[in-house]
Every structure is written in C-alpha cells, then in structure tokens.
Design an enzyme around this catalytic site. Structure first.
Site, PDB file in Angstrom:
ATOM      1  N   GLY A  78     -32.648 -28.726  11.555  1.00 18.68           N
ATOM      2  CA  GLY A  78     -32.905 -27.620  10.648  1.00 18.68           C
ATOM      3  C   GLY A  78     -32.822 -28.031   9.189  1.00 18.68           C
ATOM      4  N   ALA A 118     -28.440 -25.026   4.588  1.00 19.45           N
ATOM      5  CA  ALA A 118     -27.304 -25.783   5.119  1.00 19.45           C
ATOM      6  C   ALA A 118     -27.706 -27.187   5.547  1.00 19.45           C
ATOM      7  CB  ALA A 118     -26.682 -25.026   6.293  1.00 19.45           C
ATOM      8  N   GLU A 164     -33.373  -5.618  -1.430  1.00 20.61           N
ATOM      9  CA  GLU A 164     -34.265  -6.384  -2.304  1.00 20.61           C
ATOM     10  C   GLU A 164     -35.727  -6.145  -1.936  1.00 20.61           C
ATOM     11  OE1 GLU A 164     -31.764  -9.895  -4.263  1.00 20.61           O
ATOM     12  OE2 GLU A 164     -32.740 -10.478  -2.380  1.00 20.61           O
ATOM     13  N   ASP A 192     -26.384 -20.112   9.239  1.00 21.41           N
ATOM     14  CA  ASP A 192     -26.434 -18.867  10.007  1.00 21.41           C
ATOM     15  C   ASP A 192     -26.152 -19.077  11.488  1.00 21.41           C
ATOM     16  OD1 ASP A 192     -27.172 -17.846   7.595  1.00 21.41           O
ATOM     17  OD2 ASP A 192     -29.139 -17.093   8.222  1.00 21.41           O
ATOM     18  N   ASN A 224     -37.104 -30.643  11.512  1.00 25.55           N
ATOM     19  CA  ASN A 224     -37.462 -29.276  11.135  1.00 25.55           C
ATOM     20  C   ASN A 224     -38.837 -28.951  11.698  1.00 25.55           C
ATOM     21  OD1 ASN A 224     -36.434 -26.980   9.416  1.00 25.55           O
ATOM     22  ND2 ASN A 224     -38.458 -27.199   8.507  1.00 25.55           N
TER      23      ASN A 224
END
Length: 390
Positions: A9, A13, A167, A295, A36
């Site tokens: 990923g 992070a 937002e 996450d 990724n």
C-alpha cells in the site's frame, strides 16, 4: 545480507514508511519493496474537490515513480491477493513475494453497517475513480433534469457528517448553484441534505466550531437531518428510521470505514470492524515481523477512544513503523507509537473552514480557510522532507 522489507500500500502510511526506511538504512541493510495497485499516490484528503469538479484528477494524484526517483525502493504495481504469515509470503495477482519484514498499509473499505440497499445504491468517496463517478453523475442529473422534471434528480443526499461528509457537503453547497445556472435549472429546485445518525456533526471538534460550521452550511442551503439513521436505500429513495423518506437519485455514503478483509483472512487479530489490533510498536499482535498501519489498524488513544483514520495519524504510523523495523534489524530499543496531534482543519467549501490549531487556538471563517489553503498538503510535508533525503 540485506533484509527484505515488503510494504503493501502506497497511501500516506505506506509511502511515508518506505521513504523513512530508505532514509534510515543502506542498500546492504534493507531491500525495500513497495506494492500498490495504482501507479500513483492519491491525496485522499482532497477527494471532495474533484468529486464536484473543483479540481482535476491530476491535481490529487502523484506518480509513485516520481516520488521514489532514484531511491533504493523498488515499486511493484500489483494487487495483493493473500498473505501467508507462516511462510512469510505475499501472493499478488502476478506472482509471489517473500519477506523478512512485512508492512500492511492497505487502507480501509466502506462500512455499510448492514443497511439494506446502501452498498448497491449509493456512491462512495474513497478513491479518485469514485470521485470522478460522483462528478459525472451529478453533472448528468443537471443535464437531464429539463427532460423529465424529476425533482429526485436535483435532490442530493450525503450520508455521514464526519470530516469527509462535511467537506463534501461544503463543496457541493458552493458548486450546485453554479450547475443550476449552467444548465438553466431553477436554483430553488436544488436540495442538499446531510443525514447523520449521531446527535451532532463533526465529532471531536469544539462545540463553537461545530455551530459555526452548521450555520455556514445552512446559510448556503444545506439541510441537516441529525440523530436520524438511514435504515434502507432503494433506487430513487432513502428510508430514515423516523419513517420519513427522501426521494433522490443521488445518495453519497461517507458514514464509516472497516478493515480490508485480507487482514482478517490472513489470520491477524482484528476488532469487530475488521481493523487489526496492534501492539505499542504498531506490530500485529503476536507477530515479531509484521507491522499494520494506517486505516488497516485499530489503535486506542490515551482517552480510550480509537485514533481517527486521518492522514495526520497515518503518516506518523508510517514513520513509527519504519523506526521500529530498523530497530528490529539493529536489535535496539523500539519506540512506542505516541502521535503528536497538530490540530485539524475542516473545509466548509471554497472560502470557509473551521480549525482547531493546537490546544488553545481555534479559528473559523476566513482565517481557518487560509490555514486550510496554505497547508492543504500539510500531511505530505513529511514526504516532501524525505524526498530530499538520501
């Protein structure tokens, strides 16, 4: 021999972890492999802007190869299929990778809470591709309204009133009147609703700041339905727990996240929403060589509440994981994860925001907006500094 570190990923992070580890180690000490599924890093904190056409896709993506440059990090574009922690092996769609140390930073997926029809009939905002679909759909609603005059086409519902939801609502409040003018649609026909099961919006913000946010958005036509869960979604209609219904062709769900299934399927211990439990060094419980960050994991703060899934927290998790992987290599003391919370700024549209900047300073309106505008890449500041390091 160099230890092989595989990082799954390239979100906030994972990318920070790779760059920090590159800084800490030599090529003789570590072989760093970053996996990724896309060739780009997504600025997920800004997805609400391309979702309404305020920015283009190129403005919220950065080529991973351009970030890595000549650094000793090998980038692999591929999709993770499974993890075998016993064999210390990751299966990708195109092959397998062995590892000495593994970092899982695969992010999260949307939590639908078992609400019937919600997954099937709502839009979500967790990627650039999803933002593009939302923008195209909203544009089409306005383009076709004058053909059948269906009010549901001009009724836009955002489920969830956390950071992402508010937002997005702020951007929509500014953009929808412009679309009405562009397509010669009566502005009074356009409705924008924010539905939230909790008793207030923007949890974690000061009550005064929340009041300012609500007043600002309501002044631009937003209707809040607070303390009212969504219980079902059907094509063209949203059902609320009160028994009320909202006829709409647009339901955008931002109401929660859960862990990526691969984590639990691979035998790592998780909490009820599928996020991995980790120790104070960000390692998967019971594992000496697997770190789970961003996450994908669940970490309690000193006040007993889980840290929110924000870029600010994720970047610090990435840095901490890198430091502790290096400590493992060198057999020295590890550092417990203790993030420094720098405050938060929530955009309320193009020219307004609220901000909690440290323990004492709070800002609303123009000042907070300028802080937001000036620091919109603040969570990439760490990445920027690491890009300059050898």
């Amino acid at each position: 021999m160099a230890k092989k570190v595989v990082i799954l990923g390239a979100g906030y992070a994972g990318l920070v972890c790779a760059l920090e580890l590159n800084k800490l180690t030599t090529a003789q000490e570590a072989e760093i492999i970053l996996v990724n599924k896309h060739e780009y890093h997504q600025l997920v904190t800004q997805l609400h802007e391309p979702a309404v056409g305020a920015k283009e896709e190129k403005d919220v993506t950065i080529s991973i190869n351009s970030i890595l440059g000549a650094k000793k990090i090998k980038f692999v574009k591929d999709v993770v299929v499974s993890i075998d922690k016993t064999a210390k092996e990751v299966t990708l769609e195109s092959g397998k990778l062995s590892y000495d140390y593994l970092v899982i930073a695969l992010g999260s997926e949307t939590e639908y809470f078992g609400i019937p029809g919600l997954k099937e009939y709502s839009y979500t905002l967790k990627s650039v591709n999803q933002a593009n679909r939302i923008r195209e759909h909203i544009e089409q609603c306005f383009q076709t309204y004058n053909q059948d005059k269906k009010d549901s086409k001009l009724t836009f519902v955002v489920g969830g009133a956390g950071f992402t939801g508010i937002e997005l609502v702020g951007e929509l409040a500014d953009m929808l009147p412009q679309l009405a003018q562009k397509y010669n649609v009566p502005k009074e026909k356009v409705k924008l609703l924010n539905v939230e099961a909790a008793p207030m919006i923007l949890p974690g913000f000061d009550e005064g700041l929340v009041a300012h946010a609500k007043q600002s958005l309501e002044g631009r036509g937003v209707k809040f339905i607070i303390g009212t869960p969504v219980v079902q979604v059907e094509p063209g209609i949203v059902h609320l727990k009160t028994g009320d219904t909202i006829p709409t062709d647009t339901m955008i769900w931002t109401g929660g996240v859960r862990g990526i299934p691969i984590v639990a399927e691979s035998g790592f211990e998780t909490e009820p929403r599928g996020r991995a439990k980790v120790d104070e060094y960000m390692r998967a419980l019971g594992e000496e060589d697997v770190w789970i960050i961003g996450d994908s994991c669940f970490v309690l703060s000193p006040n007993g509440r889980p840290y929110p899934p924000t870029a600010q927290i994720s970047t610090q998790m990435g840095e901490n994981a890198a430091v502790n992987i290096y400590a493992s290599m060198k057999h020295v003391k590890k550092e417990a994860f203790a993030p420094v919370l720098l405050g938060a700024v929530a955009s309320l549209g193009r020219k307004n925001a609220i901000g909690s900047l440290g323990k004492k300073m709070k800002a609303t309106g123009w000042l907070a907006y300028r802080v937001k505008d000036a620091s919109k890449y603040r969570y990439l500041a760490k990445i920027g500094a690491l890009l300059k390091s050898k």
